[in-house]
Design an enzyme around this catalytic site. Structure first.
Site, PDB file in Angstrom:
ATOM      1  N   THR A 115       0.824  -1.216   0.000  1.00 40.13           N
ATOM      2  CA  THR A 115       0.000   0.000   0.000  1.00 40.13           C
ATOM      3  C   THR A 115       0.856   1.263   0.000  1.00 40.13           C
ATOM      4  OG1 THR A 115      -1.417   1.309   1.475  1.00 40.13           O
ATOM      5  CG2 THR A 115      -0.140  -0.403   2.525  1.00 40.13           C
ATOM      6  N   ASP A 116       0.297   2.344  -0.543  1.00 43.91           N
ATOM      7  CA  ASP A 116       0.994   3.643  -0.491  1.00 43.91           C
ATOM      8  C   ASP A 116       1.152   4.130   0.949  1.00 43.91           C
ATOM      9  OD1 ASP A 116      -1.707   4.238  -0.005  1.00 43.91           O
ATOM     10  OD2 ASP A 116      -1.871   5.770  -1.563  1.00 43.91           O
ATOM     11  N   GLU A 117       0.370   3.556   1.877  1.00 44.12           N
ATOM     12  CA  GLU A 117       0.402   4.056   3.254  1.00 44.12           C
ATOM     13  C   GLU A 117       1.736   3.772   3.934  1.00 44.12           C
ATOM     14  OE1 GLU A 117      -3.260   3.567   5.420  1.00 44.12           O
ATOM     15  OE2 GLU A 117      -4.400   3.394   3.560  1.00 44.12           O
ATOM     16  N   LYS A 130       2.232  -3.469   7.459  1.00 46.87           N
ATOM     17  CA  LYS A 130       2.378  -3.707   6.013  1.00 46.87           C
ATOM     18  C   LYS A 130       3.821  -3.401   5.579  1.00 46.87           C
ATOM     19  CE  LYS A 130      -0.251  -4.548   3.146  1.00 46.87           C
ATOM     20  NZ  LYS A 130      -0.624  -5.874   2.569  1.00 46.87           N
ATOM     21  N   TYR A 146      -1.674  -0.376  10.994  1.00 41.93           N
ATOM     22  CA  TYR A 146      -1.910  -1.018   9.692  1.00 41.93           C
ATOM     23  C   TYR A 146      -0.706  -0.834   8.785  1.00 41.93           C
ATOM     24  CZ  TYR A 146      -3.392  -1.383   4.811  1.00 41.93           C
ATOM     25  OH  TYR A 146      -3.439  -1.691   3.470  1.00 41.93           O
TER      26      TYR A 146
HETATM   27  P1  NAD Z   1     -10.047  -7.037   2.322  1.00 40.56           P
HETATM   28  O1  NAD Z   1     -10.057  -6.702   3.761  1.00 40.56           O
HETATM   29  O2  NAD Z   1     -11.277  -6.820   1.512  1.00 40.56           O
HETATM   30  O3  NAD Z   1      -9.634  -8.567   2.131  1.00 40.56           O
HETATM   31  C1  NAD Z   1      -8.589  -9.175   2.831  1.00 40.56           C
HETATM   32  C2  NAD Z   1      -8.726 -10.679   2.628  1.00 40.56           C
HETATM   33  O4  NAD Z   1      -7.649 -11.330   3.319  1.00 40.56           O
HETATM   34  C3  NAD Z   1     -10.029 -11.252   3.214  1.00 40.56           C
HETATM   35  O5  NAD Z   1     -10.598 -12.151   2.300  1.00 40.56           O
HETATM   36  C4  NAD Z   1      -9.568 -11.965   4.485  1.00 40.56           C
HETATM   37  O6  NAD Z   1     -10.402 -13.048   4.835  1.00 40.56           O
HETATM   38  C5  NAD Z   1      -8.176 -12.411   4.062  1.00 40.56           C
HETATM   39  N1  NAD Z   1      -7.280 -12.650   5.204  1.00 40.56           N
HETATM   40  C6  NAD Z   1      -7.059 -11.826   6.265  1.00 40.56           C
HETATM   41  N2  NAD Z   1      -6.164 -12.385   7.096  1.00 40.56           N
HETATM   42  C7  NAD Z   1      -5.802 -13.575   6.546  1.00 40.56           C
HETATM   43  C8  NAD Z   1      -4.902 -14.596   6.909  1.00 40.56           C
HETATM   44  N3  NAD Z   1      -4.193 -14.509   8.042  1.00 40.56           N
HETATM   45  N4  NAD Z   1      -4.762 -15.672   6.109  1.00 40.56           N
HETATM   46  C9  NAD Z   1      -5.490 -15.776   4.963  1.00 40.56           C
HETATM   47  N5  NAD Z   1      -6.381 -14.843   4.561  1.00 40.56           N
HETATM   48  C10 NAD Z   1      -6.524 -13.750   5.346  1.00 40.56           C
HETATM   49  O7  NAD Z   1      -8.791  -6.252   1.719  1.00 40.56           O
HETATM   50  P2  NAD Z   1      -8.530  -5.584   0.303  1.00 40.56           P
HETATM   51  O8  NAD Z   1      -8.997  -4.177   0.337  1.00 40.56           O
HETATM   52  O9  NAD Z   1      -8.988  -6.496  -0.759  1.00 40.56           O
HETATM   53  O10 NAD Z   1      -6.927  -5.530   0.322  1.00 40.56           O
HETATM   54  C11 NAD Z   1      -6.165  -6.597  -0.245  1.00 40.56           C
HETATM   55  C12 NAD Z   1      -4.689  -6.223  -0.174  1.00 40.56           C
HETATM   56  O11 NAD Z   1      -4.444  -5.006  -0.887  1.00 40.56           O
HETATM   57  C13 NAD Z   1      -4.176  -5.998   1.240  1.00 40.56           C
HETATM   58  O12 NAD Z   1      -2.884  -6.548   1.333  1.00 40.56           O
HETATM   59  C14 NAD Z   1      -4.129  -4.498   1.375  1.00 40.56           C
HETATM   60  O13 NAD Z   1      -3.125  -4.100   2.296  1.00 40.56           O
HETATM   61  C15 NAD Z   1      -3.767  -4.097  -0.043  1.00 40.56           C
HETATM   62  N6  NAD Z   1      -4.222  -2.752  -0.431  1.00 40.56           N
HETATM   63  C16 NAD Z   1      -5.529  -2.388  -0.261  1.00 40.56           C
HETATM   64  C17 NAD Z   1      -5.938  -1.105  -0.650  1.00 40.56           C
HETATM   65  C18 NAD Z   1      -7.370  -0.664  -0.512  1.00 40.56           C
HETATM   66  O14 NAD Z   1      -7.657   0.507  -0.754  1.00 40.56           O
HETATM   67  N7  NAD Z   1      -8.316  -1.535  -0.179  1.00 40.56           N
HETATM   68  C19 NAD Z   1      -5.007  -0.221  -1.200  1.00 40.56           C
HETATM   69  C20 NAD Z   1      -3.685  -0.643  -1.376  1.00 40.56           C
HETATM   70  C21 NAD Z   1      -3.309  -1.914  -0.980  1.00 40.56           C
HETATM   71  P1  TYD Z   2     -10.511   4.513   4.442  1.00 42.38           P
HETATM   72  O1  TYD Z   2     -11.505   4.070   3.434  1.00 42.38           O
HETATM   73  O2  TYD Z   2     -10.583   3.944   5.816  1.00 42.38           O
HETATM   74  O3  TYD Z   2      -9.062   4.273   3.795  1.00 42.38           O
HETATM   75  P2  TYD Z   2      -7.590   4.735   4.330  1.00 42.38           P
HETATM   76  O4  TYD Z   2      -7.700   5.154   5.738  1.00 42.38           O
HETATM   77  O5  TYD Z   2      -6.814   3.484   4.181  1.00 42.38           O
HETATM   78  O6  TYD Z   2      -7.160   5.834   3.404  1.00 42.38           O
HETATM   79  O7  TYD Z   2     -10.585   6.091   4.572  1.00 42.38           O
HETATM   80  C1  TYD Z   2     -10.378   6.937   3.457  1.00 42.38           C
HETATM   81  C2  TYD Z   2     -10.412   8.354   3.985  1.00 42.38           C
HETATM   82  O8  TYD Z   2     -11.723   8.653   4.449  1.00 42.38           O
HETATM   83  C3  TYD Z   2      -9.490   8.577   5.160  1.00 42.38           C
HETATM   84  O9  TYD Z   2      -8.926   9.882   5.071  1.00 42.38           O
HETATM   85  C4  TYD Z   2     -10.400   8.509   6.362  1.00 42.38           C
HETATM   86  C5  TYD Z   2     -11.719   9.036   5.836  1.00 42.38           C
HETATM   87  N1  TYD Z   2     -12.940   8.467   6.442  1.00 42.38           N
HETATM   88  C6  TYD Z   2     -13.910   9.333   6.980  1.00 42.38           C
HETATM   89  O10 TYD Z   2     -13.771  10.575   6.933  1.00 42.38           O
HETATM   90  N2  TYD Z   2     -15.006   8.780   7.546  1.00 42.38           N
HETATM   91  C7  TYD Z   2     -15.187   7.442   7.630  1.00 42.38           C
HETATM   92  O11 TYD Z   2     -16.225   6.985   8.194  1.00 42.38           O
HETATM   93  C8  TYD Z   2     -14.203   6.572   7.064  1.00 42.38           C
HETATM   94  C9  TYD Z   2     -14.361   5.081   7.120  1.00 42.38           C
HETATM   95  C10 TYD Z   2     -13.093   7.147   6.481  1.00 42.38           C
END
Ligand code: NAD
Ligand code: TYD
Length: 338
Positions: A127-129, A155, A151
């Site tokens: 992630t960019d975070e 990561k 988080y």
């Molecule tokens: P999500 O929370 O929707 O899904 C995560 C999945 O991982 C779920 O199916 C969960 O059951 C599974 N999981 C959790 N712990 C596990 C374990 N110990 N063993 C096996 N499976 C496990 O998440 P997402 O948004 O689809 O994110 C997927 C990946 O992309 C993550 O690594 C996240 O850090 C990365 N990512 C997400 C975002 C975003 O905006 N959602 C952005 C950048 C990177």
């Molecule tokens: P989020 O979807 O939790 O992603 P991330 O924290 O990984 O960027 O949140 C996106 C942005 O929205 C973040 O700046 C936090 C804000 N946010 C709110 O203002 N209210 C909310 O209820 C949530 C879930 C997020």
């Protein structure tokens, strides 16, 4: 290819699995712990495809991982592990960090050991975070890691483990770091689906702080395709950023959703800010572009598609809204919205 997709029942992993099965004809084994965010329903349209298998298990369990690696059958292990498995919500990492450390640090290490033992390629989804917050300009892959939440810190730890296996053992591993994803099948704890479902129900829309925090939005299938490019063409030890085409303050995203719902701005409620809230993320994606990737979906189109998907797929989110999520929502927002 024969792929072990860890976390493939989640939001991004399920889109990635679908693209690999449908567009690349890959043999796909999904290994997923099915935490609150993991849902078999996300995969239901590809469950019957030839070469698809689902295994219920955790990445920190070596036996489950070995089963996944061997699950392709014919005595041949998979070619690569793509690791999406993670705990993904920053707010939950603040109140309950243990599972984040277990899955990201211990779990990733188990996968790396298994990849090493079998000579597999490993792609770590990150992630960019991990770069922390940036006031102006964009992060490149050479920007220092400065994570600010449990988080992002866990990561970043996983990314450093990957780096160490490349350096120490010559493991064929790459890292793909995405910006904020949105689209169908995202668990409604995240900003965009939370606001869509609340707006559809006429519930208040809890904006943290002033709402001027900026996120770099990428449509989920665009990010899944970037991960595919990294899988196929990424160099060992290299990091590839994949950021979306649009940056927008949270409050503007919420206003767009209010507009799409035909609701009024009075639903918007500013609530106390998230602890340690990162102000802005922004990613430069030149390196993955050089592999032939580009984002296809702009925010306006992607947000409209996402809104329609949630409107039309009540079967997907109704069980979520009445289950664990309701208790989480009460804990997270109950007092602020009281
Ligand atoms: P999500 O929370 O929707 O899904 C995560 C999945 O991982 C779920 O199916 C969960 O059951 C599974 N999981 C959790 N712990 C596990 C374990 N110990 N063993 C096996 N499976 C496990 O998440 P997402 O948004 O689809 O994110 C997927 C990946 O992309 C993550 O690594 C996240 O850090 C990365 N990512 C997400 C975002 C975003 O905006 N959602 C952005 C950048 C990177
Ligand atoms: P989020 O979807 O939790 O992603 P991330 O924290 O990984 O960027 O949140 C996106 C942005 O929205 C973040 O700046 C936090 C804000 N946010 C709110 O203002 N209210 C909310 O209820 C949530 C879930 C997020």
């Amino acid at each position: 290819m024969r792929l072990l997709i860890c976390g493939g029942a989640g939001f991004i992993g399920s889109h990635f699995a679908r693209i690999r099965v449908r567009e690349h004809g890959d043999e796909v084994i999904v290994l997923d712990k099915l935490t609150y965010a993991g849902r078999r329903e996300n995969l239901r349209d590809i469950e019957g495809e030839p070469g698809f298998r689902f295994l219920h298990g955790a990445i920190e369990d070596r036996e489950a991982v070995e089963e996944g690696i061997a699950a392709g059958g014919a005595g041949r292990p998979v070619d690569a592990i793509v690791n999406f498995a993670a705990e993904t919500h920053v707010d939950r990492s603040i109140t309950d960090p243990d599972a984040f450390v277990r899955t990201h640090c211990l779990g990733t290490n188990v996968l790396l050991e298994a990849a090493l033992a079998h000579g597999l390629r490993h792609v770590q989804i990150s992630t960019d975070e991990v770069y922390g917050s940036i006031e102006s300009g964009t992060f490149t892959e050479d920007s220092p890691l400065a994570p600010s939440s449990p988080y992002s810190a866990s990561k970043a730890s996983a990314d450093l483990l990957v780096r160490s296996y490349v350096h120490t053992h010559g493991l064929n591993a790459s890292i793909c770091r995405g910006s904020n994803n949105y689209g169908p099948n995202q668990y409604p704890e995240k900003l965009i689906p939370l606001m869509i479902l609340n707006a559809l129900h006429g519930d208040r829309l809890p904006v943290y702080g002033d709402g001027l925090q900026v996120r770099n939005w990428i449509y989920v299938t665009d990010f899944a395709r970037a991960a595919g490019c990294v899988l196929e063409q990424g160099l060992p030890g290299e990091v590839y950023n994949a950021g979306g085409p649009d940056e927008e303050p949270n409050i503007e995203i919420v206003r767009r959703i209010v507009g799409q719902a035909g609701a009024g701005d009075e639903l918007i409620e500013h609530v106390p800010d998230r602890l340690g809230h990162d102000r802005r993320y922004s990613l430069s994606s030149e390196r993955v572009r050089a592999l032939g990737w580009e984002s296809r979906v702009r925010l306006e189109e992607g947000l409209a598609q996402t809104f329609s998907w949630y409107e039309e797929n009540r079967w997907w989110w109704e069980p979520i809204r009445s289950g664990e999520y309701r208790r989480y929502y009460e804990r997270q927002y109950g007092r602020a919205l009281a």
